[in-house]
Design an enzyme around this catalytic site. Structure first.
Site, PDB file in Angstrom:
ATOM      1  N   GLU A 156       3.053  79.689   3.000  1.00 41.18           N
ATOM      2  CA  GLU A 156       4.066  79.349   3.997  1.00 41.18           C
ATOM      3  C   GLU A 156       5.027  80.517   4.129  1.00 41.18           C
ATOM      4  OE1 GLU A 156       7.106  75.826   5.422  1.00 41.18           O
ATOM      5  OE2 GLU A 156       6.274  75.725   3.407  1.00 41.18           O
ATOM      6  N   CYS A 197       6.536  72.952   5.928  1.00 43.74           N
ATOM      7  CA  CYS A 197       7.504  72.471   6.929  1.00 43.74           C
ATOM      8  C   CYS A 197       7.620  73.405   8.118  1.00 43.74           C
ATOM      9  CB  CYS A 197       8.864  72.289   6.275  1.00 43.74           C
ATOM     10  SG  CYS A 197       8.896  71.008   5.003  1.00 43.74           S
ATOM     11  N   ASN A 244       2.097  67.825   8.521  1.00 43.38           N
ATOM     12  CA  ASN A 244       2.384  68.381   7.205  1.00 43.38           C
ATOM     13  C   ASN A 244       2.889  67.319   6.239  1.00 43.38           C
ATOM     14  OD1 ASN A 244       3.136  70.296   5.103  1.00 43.38           O
ATOM     15  ND2 ASN A 244       5.227  69.933   5.765  1.00 43.38           N
ATOM     16  N   GLU A 245       4.136  66.934   6.383  1.00 40.33           N
ATOM     17  CA  GLU A 245       4.733  65.954   5.467  1.00 40.33           C
ATOM     18  C   GLU A 245       5.267  64.756   6.234  1.00 40.33           C
ATOM     19  OE1 GLU A 245       6.398  68.095   1.390  1.00 40.33           O
ATOM     20  OE2 GLU A 245       7.738  67.821   3.083  1.00 40.33           O
TER      21      GLU A 245
END
Length: 682
Positions: free
Chosen positions: A66, A264, A395-396
């Protein structure tokens, strides 16, 4: 008196007999040491090498990438110039016009002004420089917390320029933090059309925090754009490529997959600022610049100059995956901005463009050169497909809105690409209401792989080494996509990559490997951190402008990944899996290609532990084996730039007799044993 004496003698005799019996018993059974005990204990670990529990997937241990902590621009992407195309929200960020420029002999020496020429295009700005006084005007670029310059190394300059009037040339210099010149080149400019100019500088000195200075010679008006400087010695010597030492650290992990671009960062604080892969491919000068979502996320580490140039874009990620021999695993926005920020949602009736992005990405990665996106891949230099097998949706994210959107992606992808493996997500936590809801709903949908994340304290990792022992063998497979033990608290700036955290992760990882039937991909997170530009700790690899080192956590990951094996075996102590009893954690595997048995043992005790491995299912073990040890008695031990391998594996030989061999494991250690075998019993 005599009677009292006889009684005392009798009591002494009883005590002595008891002590003698206790000593005899100690030879007939192993000592049992509690966690933290000082006495060495003996263990008998049994394994049947012919009876495999499950295959260990080649993807078992991989890399999570990331762009956080200046991991891309200023990190693995080797560009030295910050804001090379003047596209940051403040177009002169990274550039300075020193005060000495302003007046020379009471005359205005010159001035630089960004010009917005193409407001709707990626490369919307350029810099116009009016040079008023001969040899009087200069510009400097500070790079990403300075520029690493190494004596004897070559640095390649490129820039776009046009001369609007006058006669101007550029003296481009590398300088250290004191202003001492470390090398220069001269670029003569001509013509009123945009032209690309290239030159090179060989440095005659070293600087940790150098900078580039451009001195304008002559008078006139010049336009500049895409002012770029790269070291010539990049990974695989690719022009405008990746930083060699950082990629080498990744290659040394022998990763099974590369997950990108996050994290994120995929979501963005808003949907407008989400990661859009189509804006990161094609010609570099035509890639849109975007502010990084981590730029001001944490009050303790604001970085308002953190942007993404996307010189490291999706093509380069696929190429890096190929270089590493790793499966590419891209993660795409599902139409939900970060739920910890704005939590913006694209309406369901406007979701089609997001779904189409996923379909087009598959075509970009795998499609023929006759297709639209396959042709772009070929035009970028890779006509062969990348053979992408996995794609992640979201993603989350959590809650009903995620499930609704995931269904639409799954339906569209499977209708066109039924063999594509889709990775879904269970939210940001490994338990609780969000997790329970997501897991239940995804199981109903027969999801293939569910991504779980865990950032918890070391005790949690020790206590959850048996987490996957209880998972349904017929349910979804698991991607342990982000994990790291937190020495203080989640997102604390005081978290350390210490041995206590790394050892707890090793204990937890024995449970991941033991359950390879369920867990098929795992990765530590985050990956990189710039020593002067980080936002989040802890991180796997730390670097500055010239150096890099792996943390103790890195060496834990490396020991597991490079000693992966092909099949997990059942390893027991008194007929039980070794999941923390008496402070011990262990797993066993066999490598059918190398014909070796691999044992990974974690000892969290304060005392050395003796182990006898009792092996069945083989026609003889090789008489010599290998022992790899990662150990420290200092649980706060960390690596550093000054001592980058202070905590790193050591290797020694072990001797094997028959189908049993005795070994010892140091206190507070991860030990890997490799022993060859002749044949397996059929």
């Amino acid at each position: 008196m005599q009677r009292m004496t006889n009684v005392l003698r009798l009591l002494c005799l009883v005590v002595c007999l008891g002590l003698l019996q206790a000593c005899a018993d100690s030879y007939s059974r192993p000592l049992k040491a509690e966690v933290g005990g000082e006495a060495a204990a003996e263990h008998v670990y049994k394994v049947d090498a012919s009876d495999a529990v499950a295959e260990i997937q080649p993807t078992m241990y991989g890399i999570f990438f990331e762009d956080i902590n200046f991991a891309a621009d200023g990190g693995i992407y080797a560009e030295m110039i910050k804001n090379r195309s003047f596209e940051f929200d403040e177009p002169m960020m990274g550039w300075e016009q020193p005060e000495s420029n302003r007046f020379s002999m009471n005359e205005n020496s010159g001035f630089a002004m960004p010009v917005k020429a193409n407001p709707d295009e990626a490369n919307k700005n350029f810099l116009r420089v009016d040079v008023k006084a001969e040899n009087g005007y200069r510009l400097t670029n500070s790079g990403y917390r300075g520029m690493g310059i190494r004596e004897g190394s070559q640095y390649n300059l490129s820039l776009m320029a046009r001369v609007m009037e006058g006669d101007v040339s550029l003296n481009v210099m590398l300088k250290d933090s004191t202003g001492q010149e470390l090398g220069r080149t001269t670029v003569s400019l001509s013509g009123s059309d945009w032209n690309k100019y290239e030159s090179a500088i060989t440095a005659n000195g070293t600087a940790m925090k150098g900078h580039v200075e451009i001195a304008f010679e002559g008078t006139g008006t010049v336009d500049l754009d895409m002012v770029s400087m790269f070291p010539a010695d990049t990974w695989k010597n690719r022009p405008q490529g990746l930083r060699k030492d950082l990629v080498q650290l990744l290659a040394d992990l022998d990763p099974g997959f590369l997950r990108f671009p996050g994290g994120c960062i995929v979501e963005g604080r808003t949907l407008d600022r989400r990661y859009q892969w189509k804006k990161t491919v094609g010609d570099i000068e035509n890639r849109f610049t975007l502010i990084n979502r981590w730029n001001t996320e944490f009050d303790h580490r604001p970085t308002p100059d953190y942007f993404q140039s996307f010189g490291l874009g999706f093509f380069e990620y696929f190429q890096l995956s190929e270089d590493l021999g790793a499966e590419p695993l891209p993660i795409l926005s599902c139409g939900m901005a970060c739920q910890f920020n704005t939590a913006q949602l694209v309406p369901m009736d406007e979701l089609d463009p997001y779904v189409q992005d996923a379909l087009d990405l598959i075509e970009f990665a795998n499609g023929p050169v006759s297709s639209e996106w396959g042709k772009l891949r070929a035009d970028m230099g890779h006509p062969e497909p990348f053979n992408m097998k996995y794609i992640g949706i979201g993603n989350e994210q959590w809650g009903p809105e995620y499930i609704k959107r995931y269904k639409e992606f799954e339906k569209a992808i499977k209708s066109q690409y039924p063999d594509m493996i889709i990775v879904s997500g269970s939210g940001p936590y490994p338990d609780g209401e969000m997790f329970d809801y997501g897991m239940a709903e995804l199981k109903k949908l027969n999801a293939e792989i569910i991504d779980e994340h865990y950032y918890r304290n070391p005790e949690w990792f020790l206590e959850n080494a048996d987490r996957y022992d209880k998972y349904d063998r017929n349910g979804p497979k698991i991607f342990a996509g982000e994990y790291a033990a937190q020495s203080v608290a989640i997102a604390s700036p005081d978290n350390k990559n210490n041995w206590n955290c790394a050892l707890s992760e090793a204990a937890f990882m024995t449970g991941l490997e033991r359950n390879a039937e369920v867990v098929q991909l795992t990765s530590y997170a985050p990956l990189f951190a710039h020593a002067d530009g980080w936002q989040w700790t802890p991180d796997l690899i730390w670097f500055n402008n010239l150096e890099a080192y792996g943390t103790p956590n890195y060496y834990v990951q490396k020991l597991f990944s490079t000693n992966r094996g092909t099949h997990v075996l059942e390893l027991t102590d008194e007929s039980q899996a070794i999941t923390g009893q008496e402070g011990m954690y262990a797993t066993a595997a066999k490598d059918e290609e190398a014909k070796e048995l691999i044992f990974k043992v974690v000892n969290v005790n304060n005392a050395e532990q003796a182990i006898t491995f009792d092996v069945s299912g083989v026609n003889g073990l090789q008489r010599k084996g290998k022992k790899l040890v990662l150990h420290s008695d200092n649980m706060q031990q960390v690596n550093s730039f000054e001592n980058p391998k202070q905590l790193s594996p050591s290797e020694e030989e072990i001797k094997v007799k028959g189908d049993q061999f005795e070994v010892s494991v140091a206190p507070h250690s991860l030990t890997v044993f490799r022993v060859g075998y002749k044949d397996l019993v059929n």
